[in-house]
Design a protein around this motif. Sequence first.
Motif, PDB file in Angstrom:
ATOM      1  N   ILE A  75      26.432  -1.639  22.527  1.00  0.00           N
ATOM      2  CA  ILE A  75      26.779  -0.836  22.058  1.00  0.00           C
ATOM      3  C   ILE A  75      25.730   0.499  21.654  1.00  0.00           C
ATOM      4  O   ILE A  75      24.431  -0.381  21.364  1.00  0.00           O
ATOM      5  N   GLU A 134      33.738  -0.999  26.563  1.00  0.00           N
ATOM      6  CA  GLU A 134      32.062  -1.551  26.708  1.00  0.00           C
ATOM      7  C   GLU A 134      31.758  -2.738  25.993  1.00  0.00           C
ATOM      8  O   GLU A 134      31.632  -3.945  26.839  1.00  0.00           O
ATOM      9  N   THR A 186      36.397   9.479  22.517  1.00  0.00           N
ATOM     10  CA  THR A 186      35.033   8.518  22.334  1.00  0.00           C
ATOM     11  C   THR A 186      35.239   7.106  22.780  1.00  0.00           C
ATOM     12  O   THR A 186      34.355   6.556  22.266  1.00  0.00           O
ATOM     13  N   ASP A 187      36.302   6.217  23.367  1.00  0.00           N
ATOM     14  CA  ASP A 187      37.226   5.337  23.155  1.00  0.00           C
ATOM     15  C   ASP A 187      35.977   4.545  24.362  1.00  0.00           C
ATOM     16  O   ASP A 187      36.559   3.088  24.025  1.00  0.00           O
ATOM     17  N   GLY A 188      35.381   5.575  25.542  1.00  0.00           N
ATOM     18  CA  GLY A 188      34.065   4.219  26.582  1.00  0.00           C
ATOM     19  C   GLY A 188      33.386   3.019  25.659  1.00  0.00           C
ATOM     20  O   GLY A 188      33.034   2.098  25.875  1.00  0.00           O
ATOM     21  N   LEU A 189      33.578   3.335  24.331  1.00  0.00           N
ATOM     22  CA  LEU A 189      32.711   1.997  23.873  1.00  0.00           C
ATOM     23  C   LEU A 189      32.864   0.690  23.448  1.00  0.00           C
ATOM     24  O   LEU A 189      32.273  -0.241  23.825  1.00  0.00           O
TER      25      LEU A 189
END
Lengths: 314, 539
Positions: free
Chosen positions: B96, B89, B83-86
């Motif tokens: 966020i 970004e 879930t590291d897209g965050l």
Amino acid sequence: MLKQQDTNGVAGSALNERLNHLQALEAESLYILREAVAEFARPVMLYSIGKDSSVMLRLAQKAFYPGKIPFPLLHVDTSYKFPEMITFRDNYAKEIGATLIVHRNEEAIAGGASPWKLGTQNCCGALKTRSLLDGLEEGGYDAAFGGARRDEEKSRAKERVYSFRDSAGQWDPKNQRPELWSLYNSRLRKGESIRVFPLSNWTELDIWLYLYAEQIPIVPLYFAEERDVVVRGNTLTLVDHTTRLLPHEVVVKRKVRMRSLGCAPCTGAIESEADTLPKIIEELITFRRSERENRAIDHDEEGSMEAKKREGYF
Amino acid sequence: MDTQILGLNEESRDRAFRAFLDAHLDQEMLRFTTAGSVDDGKSTLIGRLLHDTKSVYEDQLASIRASRVNRAGAGMVDLSLLTDGLKSEREQGITIDVAYRYFSTSKRKFIIADTPGHEQYTRNMATGASTADVAIVLIDARAFVKLGTLLPQSRRHTYIASLLRIPHVVAAVNKMDIVDYDAAVFDRICGEFTALATKLGLKSVEVIPISALIGDNVVEPSKAMPWYSGPTLLEYLETVPLRGDEVGGPLRFPIQLVVRPDANFRGFAGRVERGEVRPGMRVKALPSGRVTRVKTIVTYDGELKAATAPRAVTLELEDEIDLSRGEMLVAEAEAAPHISNGFRAMAVWMHESPLSVGQTYLAKHTTRTVRATVKAIQYRMDVISAERVTADELHMNDIAEVEFETSLPLFFDAYADSREMGAFILIDAVSNATVGAGMIVAAVDEAPDAAAATHGAEFHLVSGGAAAAKALQVKLEIRGERVVIVDDALIPEATLPAVARALHLAGVTAISARENLSAETLAELRRVAGASFVEGEGR
């Protein structure tokens, strides 16, 4: 005239029953479509002829029934679409009585824009993105329905149902409006617009299950059939009269289908036996299963080859 | 055939697939939100849920195995990277935000609203919580041992879950592996969390000891904690009862739009927000108070014998009553909603410019948008201590009880009784930004019944020209009525009925001395004004 209850549909008829997930998704999508039509002055639906568009179109028929779909469909035609797509588009729009607007960047097409000449990225930029923005501006549309889903890729996971665009049509991730409950903010200043995504919460499997449950027509290219293809690296490219073969390339017959529909030169086919909707769904879930098995049991060479081939599409 | 449901012949394979299809076509959907910050192991937990339910593709796994970043330790896969897209970004300076993720098991389809815990926490969590059936509050067992009590952020998360009325709250006590799977530590956390939940009035609470890193009690039961006999987190999510409050209550049907394909059909499209509607049911239109019956429940798939929340349908009514977007149908025999211009609400502020007393915003509630003015800030809530403090204005991420007065009455239920009927958003009328969200607590100065909202407002058609109209206006105003003359050059005959209707709903009497009105306009005026249509002075 009202149709008789269709036992194949997801609507169901039972009293006081909790909605199953497809019914819940459908209800949410109908609500979104109606909100947008009620609050925007000039909505339009971006129609890509693909499976998600087919679902979205059926949902629009349902949302405004017994009325007709109260907005036009806008297809951005790059001139490189598969002929089967264009035939399907024209016949289906006529059949359901929808207004179809086809927009092409004629200037770029006349100038010979092609993926061979410009590279895929620039070709898409000219024939798709530019053409889309021009088409939206020409029509003066303040809202455009799109079939994008949040499960498609990581960056889409945070997209709003109402995605705000500034007067240049740009998306600013820092300037998105908080979206709570199902209360969507449709307020705009002149020139601004909103992309509305009624399928936000649908997954790829949901789309196929719904196509099946509702018996929705889709372009025949989705179904496996013996077709002429040329093998390019890991990609199987369908061959028709527009295909430019390189000197060493040979045309072979394979049983293939398309997983997604784009422009003919840039969209690959997969080898498949799935020639019906249930078989496509089965292929989709069996693939997931075989991945699970990947960790548990040894795979024969053919199976792992198959998995690798398909991984290219995820 | 290269795709097989393993080892079966064609016929039984077909049967197995039919069974799969039937099951998937009849799955329930559950939405949950995860509350916790990076240090609590939230990303690892979501990664673990996705991984152990086989929702991750092989190429995704391969890429995180190959990643140079690995916080999970030697020989383990760092599932938080799924879930590291965050994080990337954040490095790029992008806001966020809430991310939505999807997975399904043979029992249910799940939608996760993954709310990152940082500065914008309250706003993000409120967004994720607004549609959730279940909140997972992550509690870091190691941090609890260090601090000797629940972290402030766990208290804040639990408070927001209670504020947004998420029906079920489950505390996932994470990092049990680091505290040696000690039952005593779990018992202390369990005791403190249960006390907090009781104080906040949470009705359905569960506490589960887990290790997201190792996988204990997330999907697979833990062998390391034989002292725990409750469900794993996934078992809990697969079996927790879904919301029933909307389905069970009195009918609420806000009108989204009028469907009028031809002269023979006039239907009202909307979503059943509460309760159930059936053909033949006597329904009352708000705010007009007119009563009629439901003729048919129309859908593309055929007529329905009943429709419950949250179905989207179109209702055809027995009588041609005037009804449009922003208005509502309720069952005559069932409890009516509150009808009021004033209410108190818990507001979550979401914008840089503060909310202060006297300011006016647009409030969107169901399908109705009105102007709402802040009359008073009763108190601000300290979300960590759950104590009330005084406040003159609200800043980003503040939560407070605020009294609002609206330009037109709203038809609502308390948020505690129905989320859809008690929720609203606040919009800045100049910038168009969504600046806040509100949950109605109670009505202030409630109108005694529906008719009171338009009480006394009439439409007078007089003869004798402008002088006669003016004379009547003076006469009615002496009685204390609000009266306007609608014979303005800016109001052409065609829009007269719409103007009359808007005034009527606002409780204002309209007077016209127009002559030679077309039969069509007259009929429309009579339809719009109904019993309040008066020829001459009346009374």
